[in-house]
Motif scaffolding. Structure first.
Motif, PDB file in Angstrom:
ATOM      1  N   HIS A  85     -14.154   4.114   5.930  1.00  0.00           N
ATOM      2  CA  HIS A  85     -15.589   4.220   6.523  1.00  0.00           C
ATOM      3  C   HIS A  85     -16.105   5.269   5.874  1.00  0.00           C
ATOM      4  CE1 HIS A  85     -13.911   2.135   9.797  1.00  0.00           C
ATOM      5  NE2 HIS A  85     -12.807   2.862   9.851  1.00  0.00           N
ATOM      6  N   PRO A  86     -17.208   4.983   4.918  1.00  0.00           N
ATOM      7  CA  PRO A  86     -18.057   6.071   4.214  1.00  0.00           C
ATOM      8  C   PRO A  86     -18.638   7.132   4.963  1.00  0.00           C
ATOM      9  CG  PRO A  86     -18.400   3.804   3.392  1.00  0.00           C
ATOM     10  CD  PRO A  86     -17.394   3.755   4.700  1.00  0.00           C
ATOM     11  N   ALA A  87     -19.076   7.040   6.196  1.00  0.00           N
ATOM     12  CA  ALA A  87     -19.655   7.833   6.980  1.00  0.00           C
ATOM     13  C   ALA A  87     -19.034   9.143   7.397  1.00  0.00           C
ATOM     14  CB  ALA A  87     -19.914   7.139   8.376  1.00  0.00           C
ATOM     15  N   LEU A  88     -17.574   9.115   7.358  1.00  0.00           N
ATOM     16  CA  LEU A  88     -16.786  10.233   7.659  1.00  0.00           C
ATOM     17  C   LEU A  88     -17.244  11.340   6.470  1.00  0.00           C
ATOM     18  CD1 LEU A  88     -13.125   8.724   8.545  1.00  0.00           C
ATOM     19  CD2 LEU A  88     -14.741  10.102   9.901  1.00  0.00           C
ATOM     20  N   LEU A  89     -17.358  10.693   5.189  1.00  0.00           N
ATOM     21  CA  LEU A  89     -17.714  11.759   4.214  1.00  0.00           C
ATOM     22  C   LEU A  89     -18.949  12.662   4.550  1.00  0.00           C
ATOM     23  CD1 LEU A  89     -17.177  12.654   1.335  1.00  0.00           C
ATOM     24  CD2 LEU A  89     -18.479  10.975   0.397  1.00  0.00           C
ATOM     25  N   GLU A  90     -19.936  11.811   5.229  1.00  0.00           N
ATOM     26  CA  GLU A  90     -20.997  12.677   5.740  1.00  0.00           C
ATOM     27  C   GLU A  90     -20.750  13.608   6.777  1.00  0.00           C
ATOM     28  OE1 GLU A  90     -25.393  11.828   7.869  1.00  0.00           O
ATOM     29  OE2 GLU A  90     -24.310  10.188   6.578  1.00  0.00           O
ATOM     30  N   PHE A  91     -19.880  13.353   7.678  1.00  0.00           N
ATOM     31  CA  PHE A  91     -19.500  13.988   8.778  1.00  0.00           C
ATOM     32  C   PHE A  91     -18.595  15.401   8.300  1.00  0.00           C
ATOM     33  CE2 PHE A  91     -19.225  10.331  11.782  1.00  0.00           C
ATOM     34  CZ  PHE A  91     -20.535  10.629  12.666  1.00  0.00           C
ATOM     35  N   GLN A  92     -17.887  15.053   7.273  1.00  0.00           N
ATOM     36  CA  GLN A  92     -16.990  16.023   6.698  1.00  0.00           C
ATOM     37  C   GLN A  92     -17.795  17.261   5.837  1.00  0.00           C
ATOM     38  OE1 GLN A  92     -14.639  15.153   3.176  1.00  0.00           O
ATOM     39  NE2 GLN A  92     -13.360  16.679   3.487  1.00  0.00           N
ATOM     40  N   PHE A 141     -20.010  19.045   9.250  1.00  0.00           N
ATOM     41  CA  PHE A 141     -19.107  19.958  10.158  1.00  0.00           C
ATOM     42  C   PHE A 141     -18.190  20.682   9.516  1.00  0.00           C
ATOM     43  CE2 PHE A 141     -20.734  16.146  12.671  1.00  0.00           C
ATOM     44  CZ  PHE A 141     -21.585  16.773  13.695  1.00  0.00           C
ATOM     45  N   GLY A 142     -18.032  20.364   8.111  1.00  0.00           N
ATOM     46  CA  GLY A 142     -16.798  21.187   7.394  1.00  0.00           C
ATOM     47  C   GLY A 142     -15.650  20.856   7.658  1.00  0.00           C
ATOM     48  N   LEU A 143     -15.436  19.475   7.954  1.00  0.00           N
ATOM     49  CA  LEU A 143     -13.966  18.995   8.374  1.00  0.00           C
ATOM     50  C   LEU A 143     -13.057  19.442   7.176  1.00  0.00           C
ATOM     51  CD1 LEU A 143     -14.819  15.429  10.005  1.00  0.00           C
ATOM     52  CD2 LEU A 143     -14.520  17.925  11.205  1.00  0.00           C
ATOM     53  N   GLU A 144     -11.897  19.752   7.350  1.00  0.00           N
ATOM     54  CA  GLU A 144     -10.736  20.051   6.649  1.00  0.00           C
ATOM     55  C   GLU A 144      -9.565  19.527   7.287  1.00  0.00           C
ATOM     56  OE1 GLU A 144     -10.684  21.358   3.568  1.00  0.00           O
ATOM     57  OE2 GLU A 144     -12.992  21.387   3.412  1.00  0.00           O
ATOM     58  N   THR A 145      -8.517  18.954   6.408  1.00  0.00           N
ATOM     59  CA  THR A 145      -7.340  18.400   6.841  1.00  0.00           C
ATOM     60  C   THR A 145      -6.277  19.320   6.741  1.00  0.00           C
ATOM     61  OG1 THR A 145      -6.934  17.530   4.791  1.00  0.00           O
ATOM     62  CG2 THR A 145      -7.858  15.793   6.374  1.00  0.00           C
ATOM     63  N   ASN A 170       0.824  -1.317   0.076  1.00  0.00           N
ATOM     64  CA  ASN A 170      -0.152  -0.183   0.200  1.00  0.00           C
ATOM     65  C   ASN A 170       1.134   1.161   0.073  1.00  0.00           C
ATOM     66  OD1 ASN A 170      -2.215  -1.569   0.419  1.00  0.00           O
ATOM     67  ND2 ASN A 170      -2.189  -1.476   2.542  1.00  0.00           N
ATOM     68  N   ASN A 171       0.140   2.167  -0.397  1.00  0.00           N
ATOM     69  CA  ASN A 171       1.155   3.486  -0.648  1.00  0.00           C
ATOM     70  C   ASN A 171       1.287   4.066   0.878  1.00  0.00           C
ATOM     71  OD1 ASN A 171       1.149   3.748  -3.336  1.00  0.00           O
ATOM     72  ND2 ASN A 171      -0.553   4.879  -3.415  1.00  0.00           N
ATOM     73  N   LYS A 172       2.270   4.876   1.274  1.00  0.00           N
ATOM     74  CA  LYS A 172       2.502   5.221   2.382  1.00  0.00           C
ATOM     75  C   LYS A 172       1.586   6.543   2.565  1.00  0.00           C
ATOM     76  CE  LYS A 172       5.792   2.325   3.544  1.00  0.00           C
ATOM     77  NZ  LYS A 172       5.389   1.077   4.377  1.00  0.00           N
ATOM     78  N   LEU A 173       1.093   6.783   3.761  1.00  0.00           N
ATOM     79  CA  LEU A 173       0.188   7.704   4.165  1.00  0.00           C
ATOM     80  C   LEU A 173       1.019   8.835   4.838  1.00  0.00           C
ATOM     81  CD1 LEU A 173      -3.107   5.777   5.248  1.00  0.00           C
ATOM     82  CD2 LEU A 173      -2.472   6.831   3.004  1.00  0.00           C
ATOM     83  N   TYR A 174       1.483   9.767   4.218  1.00  0.00           N
ATOM     84  CA  TYR A 174       2.223  10.820   5.026  1.00  0.00           C
ATOM     85  C   TYR A 174       1.579  11.945   5.457  1.00  0.00           C
ATOM     86  CZ  TYR A 174       6.134   7.926   3.330  1.00  0.00           C
ATOM     87  OH  TYR A 174       6.997   7.035   3.037  1.00  0.00           O
ATOM     88  N   THR A 175       0.829  12.665   4.476  1.00  0.00           N
ATOM     89  CA  THR A 175       0.033  13.744   4.844  1.00  0.00           C
ATOM     90  C   THR A 175      -1.227  13.381   5.480  1.00  0.00           C
ATOM     91  OG1 THR A 175      -1.078  13.840   2.595  1.00  0.00           O
ATOM     92  CG2 THR A 175       0.996  14.781   2.812  1.00  0.00           C
ATOM     93  N   SER A 176      -1.961  14.751   6.207  1.00  0.00           N
ATOM     94  CA  SER A 176      -3.042  14.418   6.759  1.00  0.00           C
ATOM     95  C   SER A 176      -4.088  14.165   5.704  1.00  0.00           C
ATOM     96  CB  SER A 176      -3.386  16.038   7.504  1.00  0.00           C
ATOM     97  OG  SER A 176      -2.604  15.997   8.635  1.00  0.00           O
ATOM     98  N   SER A 177      -4.059  14.846   4.510  1.00  0.00           N
ATOM     99  CA  SER A 177      -5.016  14.731   3.363  1.00  0.00           C
ATOM    100  C   SER A 177      -5.113  13.201   2.944  1.00  0.00           C
ATOM    101  CB  SER A 177      -4.594  15.672   2.214  1.00  0.00           C
ATOM    102  OG  SER A 177      -4.738  16.746   2.503  1.00  0.00           O
ATOM    103  N   ASP A 178      -3.829  12.530   3.006  1.00  0.00           N
ATOM    104  CA  ASP A 178      -3.757  11.159   2.606  1.00  0.00           C
ATOM    105  C   ASP A 178      -4.433  10.330   3.531  1.00  0.00           C
ATOM    106  OD1 ASP A 178      -2.284  11.831   0.205  1.00  0.00           O
ATOM    107  OD2 ASP A 178      -0.483  11.422   0.972  1.00  0.00           O
ATOM    108  N   LYS A 179      -4.207  10.429   4.687  1.00  0.00           N
ATOM    109  CA  LYS A 179      -4.726   9.637   5.732  1.00  0.00           C
ATOM    110  C   LYS A 179      -6.160   9.941   5.860  1.00  0.00           C
ATOM    111  CE  LYS A 179      -0.747  10.214   8.415  1.00  0.00           C
ATOM    112  NZ  LYS A 179       0.037  10.979   9.944  1.00  0.00           N
ATOM    113  N   PHE A 180      -6.811  11.124   5.629  1.00  0.00           N
ATOM    114  CA  PHE A 180      -8.415  11.322   5.817  1.00  0.00           C
ATOM    115  C   PHE A 180      -8.944  10.688   4.435  1.00  0.00           C
ATOM    116  CE2 PHE A 180     -12.036  14.072   5.537  1.00  0.00           C
ATOM    117  CZ  PHE A 180     -12.391  13.679   6.825  1.00  0.00           C
ATOM    118  N   ARG A 181      -8.147  10.833   3.289  1.00  0.00           N
ATOM    119  CA  ARG A 181      -8.742  10.057   2.334  1.00  0.00           C
ATOM    120  C   ARG A 181      -8.959   8.657   2.323  1.00  0.00           C
ATOM    121  NH1 ARG A 181      -4.994  11.275  -1.354  1.00  0.00           N
ATOM    122  NH2 ARG A 181      -5.662  13.548  -1.362  1.00  0.00           N
TER     123      ARG A 181
END
Length: 162
Positions: free
Chosen positions: A146-153, A156-160, A129-140
């Motif tokens: 967990h598809p429910a995170l898309l709804e939370f984003q 609540f306007g979540l940004e990494t 697997n690709n290494k997850l270095y940035t916050s954006s990669d980890k959040f993606r």
């Protein structure tokens, strides 16, 4: 010994000396015998599992942490050989150095005559697997998992990135 007169004569003398040295080494090997007990007992998996706590205590009392790591790896009996799984070449070198002591210890504890140790080198597999270095990669990655995170984003306007 004569003084060589040419290069080919020198090579011939060196080859003869090498043969003499090899013969001496073979003769010494024949003289030195490894003392193996001549018992008919054979080590079984159950007996090995019964003895291993004592072996571990022996190495623990000597503060040999690297050897303990090897001995805690899975081991099994194959005929008269104890197969230890080691991870990488570093553990393999350590296991090679501890073999004689381990063999004599197990022989003393069990009374078994014919016994050998076989090392099976297991290489650690690199993650495909690709290494997850940035916050954006980890959040993606988490959104895919967990598809429910898309709804939370959205809710609540979540940004990494901030």
């Amino acid at each position: 010994m004569s003084i060589p007169t040419s290069l080919s004569h020198t090579k011939k003398i060196i080859a003869e000396k090498a043969k003499i040295e090899e013969a001496k080494i073979e003769q010494k090997k024949a003289e030195v015998k490894i003392d193996e007990p001549v018992n008919a007992l054979q080590l079984t998996q159950e007996k090995l599992e019964e003895v291993m706590p004592k072996v571990l205590d022996h190495y623990k009392n000597q503060n040999k942490v690297l050897e303990l790591a090897i001995l805690n790896q899975p081991s099994k009996m194959e005929g008269h050989e104890i197969c230890f799984e080691v991870m990488g070449h570093v553990q393999e070198e350590i296991a090679q150095k501890m073999k004689p002591e381990l063999l004599s210890l197990i022989r003393d504890l069990t009374g078994v005559g014919k016994l050998a140790i076989k090392l099976v080198v297991k290489e650690e597999l690199e993650s495909t697997n690709n290494k997850l270095y940035t916050s954006s990669d980890k959040f993606r990655f988490l959104k895919e998992k967990h598809p429910a995170l898309l709804e939370f984003q959205r809710k609540f306007g979540l940004e990494t990135d901030f």
